[in-house]
Design a protein around this motif. Sequence first.
Motif, PDB file in Angstrom:
ATOM      1  N   ALA A  89      30.883  17.787   4.887  1.00  0.00           N
ATOM      2  CA  ALA A  89      29.987  16.641   4.995  1.00  0.00           C
ATOM      3  C   ALA A  89      28.790  17.056   5.843  1.00  0.00           C
ATOM      4  O   ALA A  89      28.918  17.908   6.723  1.00  0.00           O
ATOM      5  N   CYS A  90      27.643  16.475   5.555  1.00  0.00           N
ATOM      6  CA  CYS A  90      26.429  16.814   6.289  1.00  0.00           C
ATOM      7  C   CYS A  90      25.738  15.538   6.769  1.00  0.00           C
ATOM      8  O   CYS A  90      25.563  14.591   5.999  1.00  0.00           O
ATOM      9  N   ILE A  91      25.384  15.525   8.034  1.00  0.00           N
ATOM     10  CA  ILE A  91      24.613  14.425   8.615  1.00  0.00           C
ATOM     11  C   ILE A  91      23.265  15.010   9.017  1.00  0.00           C
ATOM     12  O   ILE A  91      23.207  15.996   9.750  1.00  0.00           O
ATOM     13  N   ARG A  92      22.182  14.402   8.519  1.00  0.00           N
ATOM     14  CA  ARG A  92      20.836  14.874   8.835  1.00  0.00           C
ATOM     15  C   ARG A  92      20.307  14.155  10.071  1.00  0.00           C
ATOM     16  O   ARG A  92      20.286  12.935  10.111  1.00  0.00           O
ATOM     17  N   LEU A  93      19.897  14.935  11.070  1.00  0.00           N
ATOM     18  CA  LEU A  93      19.338  14.375  12.289  1.00  0.00           C
ATOM     19  C   LEU A  93      17.819  14.382  12.186  1.00  0.00           C
ATOM     20  O   LEU A  93      17.230  15.407  11.850  1.00  0.00           O
ATOM     21  N   THR A  94      17.203  13.237  12.470  1.00  0.00           N
ATOM     22  CA  THR A  94      15.746  13.159  12.476  1.00  0.00           C
ATOM     23  C   THR A  94      15.308  12.416  13.729  1.00  0.00           C
ATOM     24  O   THR A  94      16.007  11.525  14.210  1.00  0.00           O
ATOM     25  N   GLY A  95      14.164  12.808  14.255  1.00  0.00           N
ATOM     26  CA  GLY A  95      13.655  12.165  15.453  1.00  0.00           C
ATOM     27  C   GLY A  95      14.392  12.637  16.685  1.00  0.00           C
ATOM     28  O   GLY A  95      15.005  13.703  16.703  1.00  0.00           O
ATOM     29  N   PRO A  96      14.367  11.836  17.744  1.00  0.00           N
ATOM     30  CA  PRO A  96      15.018  12.240  18.990  1.00  0.00           C
ATOM     31  C   PRO A  96      16.524  11.973  18.979  1.00  0.00           C
ATOM     32  O   PRO A  96      16.995  11.051  18.323  1.00  0.00           O
ATOM     33  N   LEU A  97      17.253  12.794  19.699  1.00  0.00           N
ATOM     34  CA  LEU A  97      18.671  12.548  19.970  1.00  0.00           C
ATOM     35  C   LEU A  97      18.740  12.319  21.468  1.00  0.00           C
ATOM     36  O   LEU A  97      18.702  13.260  22.266  1.00  0.00           O
ATOM     37  N   ASP A  98      18.806  11.044  21.845  1.00  0.00           N
ATOM     38  CA  ASP A  98      18.707  10.687  23.260  1.00  0.00           C
ATOM     39  C   ASP A  98      19.542   9.448  23.550  1.00  0.00           C
ATOM     40  O   ASP A  98      20.384   9.055  22.741  1.00  0.00           O
ATOM     41  N   TYR A  99      19.295   8.842  24.681  1.00  0.00           N
ATOM     42  CA  TYR A  99      20.040   7.657  25.116  1.00  0.00           C
ATOM     43  C   TYR A  99      20.066   6.574  24.035  1.00  0.00           C
ATOM     44  O   TYR A  99      21.107   5.951  23.801  1.00  0.00           O
ATOM     45  N   ALA A 100      18.943   6.361  23.374  1.00  0.00           N
ATOM     46  CA  ALA A 100      18.836   5.280  22.389  1.00  0.00           C
ATOM     47  C   ALA A 100      19.520   5.597  21.061  1.00  0.00           C
ATOM     48  O   ALA A 100      19.870   4.683  20.322  1.00  0.00           O
ATOM     49  N   THR A 101      19.741   6.870  20.745  1.00  0.00           N
ATOM     50  CA  THR A 101      20.253   7.220  19.416  1.00  0.00           C
ATOM     51  C   THR A 101      21.604   7.929  19.416  1.00  0.00           C
ATOM     52  O   THR A 101      22.227   8.060  18.364  1.00  0.00           O
ATOM     53  N   SER A 102      22.060   8.405  20.577  1.00  0.00           N
ATOM     54  CA  SER A 102      23.272   9.229  20.601  1.00  0.00           C
ATOM     55  C   SER A 102      24.523   8.465  20.175  1.00  0.00           C
ATOM     56  O   SER A 102      25.369   9.019  19.471  1.00  0.00           O
ATOM     57  N   ASP A 103      24.651   7.200  20.567  1.00  0.00           N
ATOM     58  CA  ASP A 103      25.826   6.414  20.155  1.00  0.00           C
ATOM     59  C   ASP A 103      25.882   6.273  18.638  1.00  0.00           C
ATOM     60  O   ASP A 103      26.963   6.343  18.045  1.00  0.00           O
ATOM     61  N   GLU A 104      24.737   6.091  18.021  1.00  0.00           N
ATOM     62  CA  GLU A 104      24.682   5.946  16.563  1.00  0.00           C
ATOM     63  C   GLU A 104      25.162   7.225  15.879  1.00  0.00           C
ATOM     64  O   GLU A 104      25.907   7.170  14.892  1.00  0.00           O
ATOM     65  N   LEU A 105      24.767   8.385  16.402  1.00  0.00           N
ATOM     66  CA  LEU A 105      25.222   9.649  15.823  1.00  0.00           C
ATOM     67  C   LEU A 105      26.735   9.787  15.954  1.00  0.00           C
ATOM     68  O   LEU A 105      27.409  10.165  14.992  1.00  0.00           O
ATOM     69  N   VAL A 106      27.273   9.475  17.121  1.00  0.00           N
ATOM     70  CA  VAL A 106      28.727   9.578  17.318  1.00  0.00           C
ATOM     71  C   VAL A 106      29.455   8.637  16.354  1.00  0.00           C
ATOM     72  O   VAL A 106      30.469   9.010  15.758  1.00  0.00           O
ATOM     73  N   GLN A 107      28.926   7.431  16.158  1.00  0.00           N
ATOM     74  CA  GLN A 107      29.537   6.485  15.222  1.00  0.00           C
ATOM     75  C   GLN A 107      29.496   7.015  13.786  1.00  0.00           C
ATOM     76  O   GLN A 107      30.486   6.903  13.050  1.00  0.00           O
ATOM     77  N   HIS A 108      28.364   7.612  13.389  1.00  0.00           N
ATOM     78  CA  HIS A 108      28.266   8.191  12.034  1.00  0.00           C
ATOM     79  C   HIS A 108      29.272   9.321  11.861  1.00  0.00           C
ATOM     80  O   HIS A 108      29.922   9.428  10.819  1.00  0.00           O
ATOM     81  N   ALA A 109      29.390  10.174  12.871  1.00  0.00           N
ATOM     82  CA  ALA A 109      30.341  11.277  12.792  1.00  0.00           C
ATOM     83  C   ALA A 109      31.775  10.751  12.721  1.00  0.00           C
ATOM     84  O   ALA A 109      32.586  11.237  11.922  1.00  0.00           O
ATOM     85  N   ASP A 110      32.097   9.744  13.537  1.00  0.00           N
ATOM     86  CA  ASP A 110      33.429   9.114  13.497  1.00  0.00           C
ATOM     87  C   ASP A 110      33.728   8.570  12.107  1.00  0.00           C
ATOM     88  O   ASP A 110      34.811   8.788  11.559  1.00  0.00           O
ATOM     89  N   GLN A 111      32.766   7.853  11.558  1.00  0.00           N
ATOM     90  CA  GLN A 111      32.931   7.267  10.228  1.00  0.00           C
ATOM     91  C   GLN A 111      33.161   8.355   9.181  1.00  0.00           C
ATOM     92  O   GLN A 111      34.025   8.228   8.317  1.00  0.00           O
ATOM     93  N   CYS A 112      32.425   9.421   9.297  1.00  0.00           N
ATOM     94  CA  CYS A 112      32.561  10.541   8.370  1.00  0.00           C
ATOM     95  C   CYS A 112      33.948  11.170   8.478  1.00  0.00           C
ATOM     96  O   CYS A 112      34.596  11.435   7.466  1.00  0.00           O
ATOM     97  N   LEU A 113      34.400  11.389   9.699  1.00  0.00           N
ATOM     98  CA  LEU A 113      35.715  11.998   9.907  1.00  0.00           C
ATOM     99  C   LEU A 113      36.844  11.100   9.419  1.00  0.00           C
ATOM    100  O   LEU A 113      37.838  11.582   8.879  1.00  0.00           O
ATOM    101  N   THR A 114      36.694   9.797   9.609  1.00  0.00           N
ATOM    102  CA  THR A 114      37.760   8.870   9.176  1.00  0.00           C
ATOM    103  C   THR A 114      37.761   8.660   7.676  1.00  0.00           C
ATOM    104  O   THR A 114      38.824   8.556   7.075  1.00  0.00           O
ATOM    105  N   SER A 115      36.591   8.614   7.078  1.00  0.00           N
ATOM    106  CA  SER A 115      36.531   8.337   5.638  1.00  0.00           C
ATOM    107  C   SER A 115      36.785   9.582   4.789  1.00  0.00           C
ATOM    108  O   SER A 115      36.974   9.467   3.580  1.00  0.00           O
ATOM    109  N   HIS A 116      36.813  10.757   5.401  1.00  0.00           N
ATOM    110  CA  HIS A 116      37.091  12.003   4.675  1.00  0.00           C
ATOM    111  C   HIS A 116      38.209  12.755   5.399  1.00  0.00           C
ATOM    112  O   HIS A 116      37.961  13.718   6.123  1.00  0.00           O
ATOM    113  N   PRO A 117      39.465  12.329   5.212  1.00  0.00           N
ATOM    114  CA  PRO A 117      40.575  12.906   5.977  1.00  0.00           C
ATOM    115  C   PRO A 117      40.828  14.391   5.698  1.00  0.00           C
ATOM    116  O   PRO A 117      41.459  15.062   6.505  1.00  0.00           O
TER     117      PRO A 117
END
Length: 118
Positions: A8-36
Motif C-alpha cells: 500500500a502507498c500513502i502519498r505525503l504532500t505539504g507539511p508533516l507537522d503538528y497540524a497534520t501528523s495525527d491524520e497521517l497516523v490515522q491513514h496508516a492505521d486504517q491502511c493496516l487494518t483494512s489490509h490484514p
Amino acid sequence: MEAGSGTACIRLTGPLDYATSDELVQHADQCLTSHPHLQNLRLDCTGLEFCDSMGISALLMIHRKTTTRLVQLHLDHPPPSLERILRITGVAALFSRTHPTSVRNRHTPESAPPEPSL
C-alpha cells in the motif's frame, strides 16, 4: 492511498507537522487494518515540503505499528531535509528508503560527512 499485491502507498504532500501528523497516523492505521495481509507500507514523500518533531513522532508511531504487524515501512523519495532530520535524531536506520535516480548520485546518510557539532 493506493493498495495492491501486498503493498500500500500513502502519498505525503505539504507539511508533516503538528497540524497534520495525527491524520497521517490515522491513514496508516486504517491502511493496516483494512489490509490484514499487507507486507509493505510505502510513504511517498515526493510532495513532502516540511517535517517537524511531530512529523518524526508520527513516522515513529507508524514504524512501531508496522513492526508489530511484520509490515516493512518504506519512505520513498524523502527530501534531503527529512534525510537530515532522520540522521540527526538517530532513527534513519529504522526506515527503508528509496530515492529517485537523480538523487542516488548525491551523498546518502551512510556516505555523507558527519554534521558539525554545535
